[in-house]
Motif scaffolding. Sequence first.
Motif, PDB file in Angstrom:
ATOM      1  N   PHE A  38       7.880   1.846   9.055  1.00  0.00           N
ATOM      2  CA  PHE A  38       7.063   0.688   8.911  1.00  0.00           C
ATOM      3  C   PHE A  38       7.121  -0.188  10.078  1.00  0.00           C
ATOM      4  O   PHE A  38       6.108  -0.816  10.685  1.00  0.00           O
ATOM      5  CB  PHE A  38       7.181  -0.044   7.703  1.00  0.00           C
TER       6      PHE A  38
ATOM      7  N   VAL B 180       1.466   6.643   8.578  1.00  0.00           N
ATOM      8  CA  VAL B 180       3.053   6.521   8.282  1.00  0.00           C
ATOM      9  C   VAL B 180       3.800   7.501   7.892  1.00  0.00           C
ATOM     10  O   VAL B 180       5.054   7.733   8.241  1.00  0.00           O
ATOM     11  CB  VAL B 180       2.925   5.507   6.980  1.00  0.00           C
ATOM     12  N   ASP B 181       3.173   8.766   7.354  1.00  0.00           N
ATOM     13  CA  ASP B 181       4.054   9.942   7.304  1.00  0.00           C
ATOM     14  C   ASP B 181       4.247  10.658   8.450  1.00  0.00           C
ATOM     15  O   ASP B 181       5.219  11.253   8.839  1.00  0.00           O
ATOM     16  CB  ASP B 181       3.073  11.037   6.282  1.00  0.00           C
TER      17      ASP B 181
ATOM     18  N   PRO C   6       9.720   3.790  -0.993  1.00  0.00           N
ATOM     19  CA  PRO C   6       9.319   2.764  -0.025  1.00  0.00           C
ATOM     20  C   PRO C   6      10.251   1.945   0.623  1.00  0.00           C
ATOM     21  O   PRO C   6       9.793   1.566   1.771  1.00  0.00           O
ATOM     22  CB  PRO C   6       8.198   2.271  -0.762  1.00  0.00           C
TER      23      PRO C   6
ATOM     24  N   ARG D 251       0.711  -1.276  -0.082  1.00  0.00           N
ATOM     25  CA  ARG D 251       0.014  -0.136  -0.093  1.00  0.00           C
ATOM     26  C   ARG D 251       0.743   1.475   0.080  1.00  0.00           C
ATOM     27  O   ARG D 251       0.465   2.142  -0.563  1.00  0.00           O
ATOM     28  CB  ARG D 251      -0.933  -0.063   1.082  1.00  0.00           C
ATOM     29  N   ILE D 252       1.881   1.200   0.712  1.00  0.00           N
ATOM     30  CA  ILE D 252       2.964   2.310   0.888  1.00  0.00           C
ATOM     31  C   ILE D 252       3.480   2.626  -0.522  1.00  0.00           C
ATOM     32  O   ILE D 252       3.552   3.514  -0.882  1.00  0.00           O
ATOM     33  CB  ILE D 252       4.195   2.211   1.838  1.00  0.00           C
TER      34      ILE D 252
ATOM     35  N   MET E 121      11.925   4.723   5.544  1.00  0.00           N
ATOM     36  CA  MET E 121      10.625   4.397   5.390  1.00  0.00           C
ATOM     37  C   MET E 121      10.468   2.972   6.103  1.00  0.00           C
ATOM     38  O   MET E 121       9.564   2.440   6.521  1.00  0.00           O
ATOM     39  CB  MET E 121      10.187   4.262   3.926  1.00  0.00           C
ATOM     40  N   GLU E 122      11.608   1.974   5.857  1.00  0.00           N
ATOM     41  CA  GLU E 122      11.624   0.570   6.618  1.00  0.00           C
ATOM     42  C   GLU E 122      11.354   0.904   7.816  1.00  0.00           C
ATOM     43  O   GLU E 122      10.785   0.089   8.747  1.00  0.00           O
ATOM     44  CB  GLU E 122      12.624   0.185   5.978  1.00  0.00           C
TER      45      GLU E 122
ATOM     46  N   SER F 287       3.322   5.679  -2.884  1.00  0.00           N
ATOM     47  CA  SER F 287       4.456   6.570  -3.415  1.00  0.00           C
ATOM     48  C   SER F 287       4.567   6.810  -4.766  1.00  0.00           C
ATOM     49  O   SER F 287       5.099   7.664  -5.263  1.00  0.00           O
ATOM     50  CB  SER F 287       5.755   5.602  -2.707  1.00  0.00           C
TER      51      SER F 287
ATOM     52  N   ASP G 100       0.054  -0.915  11.756  1.00  0.00           N
ATOM     53  CA  ASP G 100       0.557  -1.067  10.192  1.00  0.00           C
ATOM     54  C   ASP G 100      -0.888  -1.429   9.381  1.00  0.00           C
ATOM     55  O   ASP G 100      -0.778  -0.948   8.155  1.00  0.00           O
ATOM     56  CB  ASP G 100       1.235  -2.116  10.095  1.00  0.00           C
ATOM     57  N   ASP G 101      -1.970  -1.707  10.099  1.00  0.00           N
ATOM     58  CA  ASP G 101      -3.354  -1.592   9.356  1.00  0.00           C
ATOM     59  C   ASP G 101      -3.863  -0.298   8.985  1.00  0.00           C
ATOM     60  O   ASP G 101      -4.592  -0.283   7.947  1.00  0.00           O
ATOM     61  CB  ASP G 101      -4.490  -2.410  10.031  1.00  0.00           C
TER      62      ASP G 101
ATOM     63  N   LEU H 201      10.839  17.445  17.080  1.00  0.00           N
ATOM     64  CA  LEU H 201      11.369  16.190  16.356  1.00  0.00           C
ATOM     65  C   LEU H 201      12.807  16.401  15.794  1.00  0.00           C
ATOM     66  O   LEU H 201      13.431  15.530  15.118  1.00  0.00           O
ATOM     67  CB  LEU H 201      10.292  15.840  15.153  1.00  0.00           C
TER      68      LEU H 201
ATOM     69  N   GLN I  19       4.519  -1.448  13.084  1.00  0.00           N
ATOM     70  CA  GLN I  19       4.072  -2.912  13.413  1.00  0.00           C
ATOM     71  C   GLN I  19       4.233  -2.801  14.824  1.00  0.00           C
ATOM     72  O   GLN I  19       3.481  -3.685  15.760  1.00  0.00           O
ATOM     73  CB  GLN I  19       5.047  -4.012  12.709  1.00  0.00           C
TER      74      GLN I  19
ATOM     75  N   PHE J 177      13.578  19.405  13.547  1.00  0.00           N
ATOM     76  CA  PHE J 177      13.702  20.337  12.392  1.00  0.00           C
ATOM     77  C   PHE J 177      14.060  21.613  12.754  1.00  0.00           C
ATOM     78  O   PHE J 177      13.162  22.087  13.830  1.00  0.00           O
ATOM     79  CB  PHE J 177      12.190  19.910  11.648  1.00  0.00           C
TER      80      PHE J 177
ATOM     81  N   MET K 193       6.063   7.346  17.594  1.00  0.00           N
ATOM     82  CA  MET K 193       6.792   8.656  17.308  1.00  0.00           C
ATOM     83  C   MET K 193       7.988   8.789  18.060  1.00  0.00           C
ATOM     84  O   MET K 193       9.270   9.118  17.769  1.00  0.00           O
ATOM     85  CB  MET K 193       6.062   9.796  17.198  1.00  0.00           C
TER      86      MET K 193
ATOM     87  N   ARG L  92       5.764  20.406  17.440  1.00  0.00           N
ATOM     88  CA  ARG L  92       6.404  19.065  17.397  1.00  0.00           C
ATOM     89  C   ARG L  92       7.226  19.144  16.499  1.00  0.00           C
ATOM     90  O   ARG L  92       8.342  18.212  16.511  1.00  0.00           O
ATOM     91  CB  ARG L  92       5.147  18.131  16.985  1.00  0.00           C
TER      92      ARG L  92
ATOM     93  N   TYR M 252       7.090   8.656   9.758  1.00  0.00           N
ATOM     94  CA  TYR M 252       8.344   9.251   8.919  1.00  0.00           C
ATOM     95  C   TYR M 252       9.035  10.467   9.127  1.00  0.00           C
ATOM     96  O   TYR M 252      10.064  10.432   9.140  1.00  0.00           O
ATOM     97  CB  TYR M 252       7.704   9.023   7.154  1.00  0.00           C
ATOM     98  N   LEU M 253       8.148  11.305   9.490  1.00  0.00           N
ATOM     99  CA  LEU M 253       8.772  12.647   9.901  1.00  0.00           C
ATOM    100  C   LEU M 253       9.356  12.500  10.978  1.00  0.00           C
ATOM    101  O   LEU M 253      10.626  13.187  11.207  1.00  0.00           O
ATOM    102  CB  LEU M 253       7.614  13.740  10.001  1.00  0.00           C
ATOM    103  N   ALA M 254       9.104  11.597  12.303  1.00  0.00           N
ATOM    104  CA  ALA M 254       9.788  11.648  13.313  1.00  0.00           C
ATOM    105  C   ALA M 254      10.931  10.866  13.056  1.00  0.00           C
ATOM    106  O   ALA M 254      12.166  11.348  13.735  1.00  0.00           O
ATOM    107  CB  ALA M 254       8.687  10.690  14.491  1.00  0.00           C
TER     108      ALA M 254
ATOM    109  N   ALA N  86      -1.796   2.378   8.261  1.00  0.00           N
ATOM    110  CA  ALA N  86      -0.711   3.214   7.795  1.00  0.00           C
ATOM    111  C   ALA N  86      -1.141   4.385   7.021  1.00  0.00           C
ATOM    112  O   ALA N  86      -0.709   5.106   7.313  1.00  0.00           O
ATOM    113  CB  ALA N  86       0.322   2.305   7.043  1.00  0.00           C
ATOM    114  N   ASN N  87      -1.948   4.215   6.030  1.00  0.00           N
ATOM    115  CA  ASN N  87      -2.312   5.281   5.204  1.00  0.00           C
ATOM    116  C   ASN N  87      -3.602   6.044   5.532  1.00  0.00           C
ATOM    117  O   ASN N  87      -4.002   6.864   4.569  1.00  0.00           O
ATOM    118  CB  ASN N  87      -2.279   4.714   3.643  1.00  0.00           C
TER     119      ASN N  87
END
Lengths: 341, 261
Positions: free
Chosen positions: B141, B110-111, B132, A9-10, B137-138, A14, B150-151, A219, B145, A221, B172, A215, B114-116, B153-154
């Motif tokens: 993800f 997930v974003d 991805p 999905r990710i 990103m790994e 992307s 993870d379900d 983090l 989990q 930034f 985070m 925040r 990702y930012l964290a 994520a988007n």
Amino acid sequence: MSEFAGKDRIAARSVGRSEVGAGHALFGLALLAYPAVASDFFLTQIGGLSLIEGMIALSLMTLAGYGGMVSLAQLSVAGIAGYVVAILGHNDTGVQGYDWPWAVTVPLAILAAAATSALIGWISARTSGIYTIMITLAIATAVFYFAQQNYVIFNGHSGFAGIPAPVFFGEDWRAPVPFYYLCLFAAAASYAGVLYVRRSTFGLTVQGMRDNERRMRALGFSVILHKVFAWFLSGIVAGIAGVLLVWFHGRISPSSIDVAASLNILVMAVIGGLRHPIGPFVGALVVVLLQTFASDLVGAERFNTLIGLTFLIIVYISDDGILGLWRQFAPRFDHADRSAG
Amino acid sequence: MSERAVLPKMLEAGAFALELSGVSRRFGALAALSNVTLRIAVGERRAVLGSNGAGKTTLFNVVTGDFMATAGRIRFFGEDITALPAHERTRLGLRRTYQISLLFSRLTVVDNVYLACRGVSRRRLSLLRPRPSGPVMEQAFSILQAVRLDDVANVEVALLSHGQKRQLEIGMALAGAPRFILFDEPAAGLSPAEREDLVAVLNALPRHIGYIIIEHDLDVALRVASFVSMMHNGAVFKEGAPEEIESDPEVQQIYLGGAHA
């Protein structure tokens, strides 16, 4: 199992999911075919001008929609690019006009606009909400009066006239059809750029600052750096539009960048919608059509009333301009675009 | 890897992850923290209990650098961080969660993570989209989990339930290479089932990550911590194993009131 499902999905997200789908292809073809059916007047005065003003509104929309920073100075930024072209290139006014080739003046003009935008961003970075609006309004006003009162550089009230568009590849790029395609190319490139960058690492940090600046700082930034860079990028779009605008009119003067015109850019962005980069172009088209034909409908005295009423009605019935209305009637579009932010 | 190799040595040497000696924080005439001395071993998990206004969140703010201590010294893995600004403490591996979720509500789950993760790594200004399969990103993800998100994520964060937002808040804090985490009431407002999830998530954290957890719910606190510090009026008032604290008459008097009597 769920790991793979999630990663897929990710991955799907992307590469853009339905970002560039059939809708874009059809719309693009229609825009490419437009010169076949449009008169010269509709090609430049409506088509070209909407694309140019749409780009300036896009520059505002990226800052406001993704960064939560409403700037009233983006027309001033475009104006800087226009003035650089008039001053360093050719003009018939007899003031300044160094006749540098367009291949030099255009990059310099865009760079000057982007740098100015970054400077405005740096000045307003510590403010938020209505204070950002006020500080950028003050800057727009200051730029207007400076251009009007400075004769050495800006030639004061009368500004510059007789600024030609370049001739290359055997085309006069101010002729209706080439000029339309030039505007379409620049607008499409800016639009695609915004569409891509909004999901880039940097694009996500800008939206993160909009949602929660504290925040983001926690983090690790540098909020100031990211804001200034966002203003710089937005200034590039405004700068390109400024160059096209000065070629379109063939002239530039303080009245091109006065406060009323700056507010018009905000009106375009809000009428169109601030949540998707197509919004500013839709808004620009509506405002340009109204500006062109309202005086025929309601008389030259009252055309601003008609624009104002249209603005009021759209803001009253929709939470995000014409795009908001579109989403209400086409839910699938809404779904595809939800995560756009 | 290297951290894990070093860990046993540090444990042998009796090293401390976090060491507060005589730390005070005054707001004008009010002493929010007075003379707090606290030693938390590497990998230790500590619960901090205390009634409202006992100074628990102030303790966190002083440790993270959101507020500076007005007296005393703070050491983090042996390094004096008393005068270090907050973001540099973050870079040393100190993390915290907030009592009220501070999330990016219009971005996806997930974003957010990702930012964290990106905040403590390089290329923060990249105009390219995150790959991805890229390492950041790994990591995002695998954190999802770990906190069981993870379900979703988007999904846009604004659409999450309160419990999911609390889990994301924890996720985070796991970004980058955390060495020590401060959890500020992570169970606040959670349903009984969500509390069970939280306990499982905390107990599944890698053993080398120590933490302090502020928690009013003793059911949660005593199952995720091996040692308890009891705060009262800005000072540490009693320390001990969970059973000792739970049965201590003075603690029951101050904190538990009649409910558990």
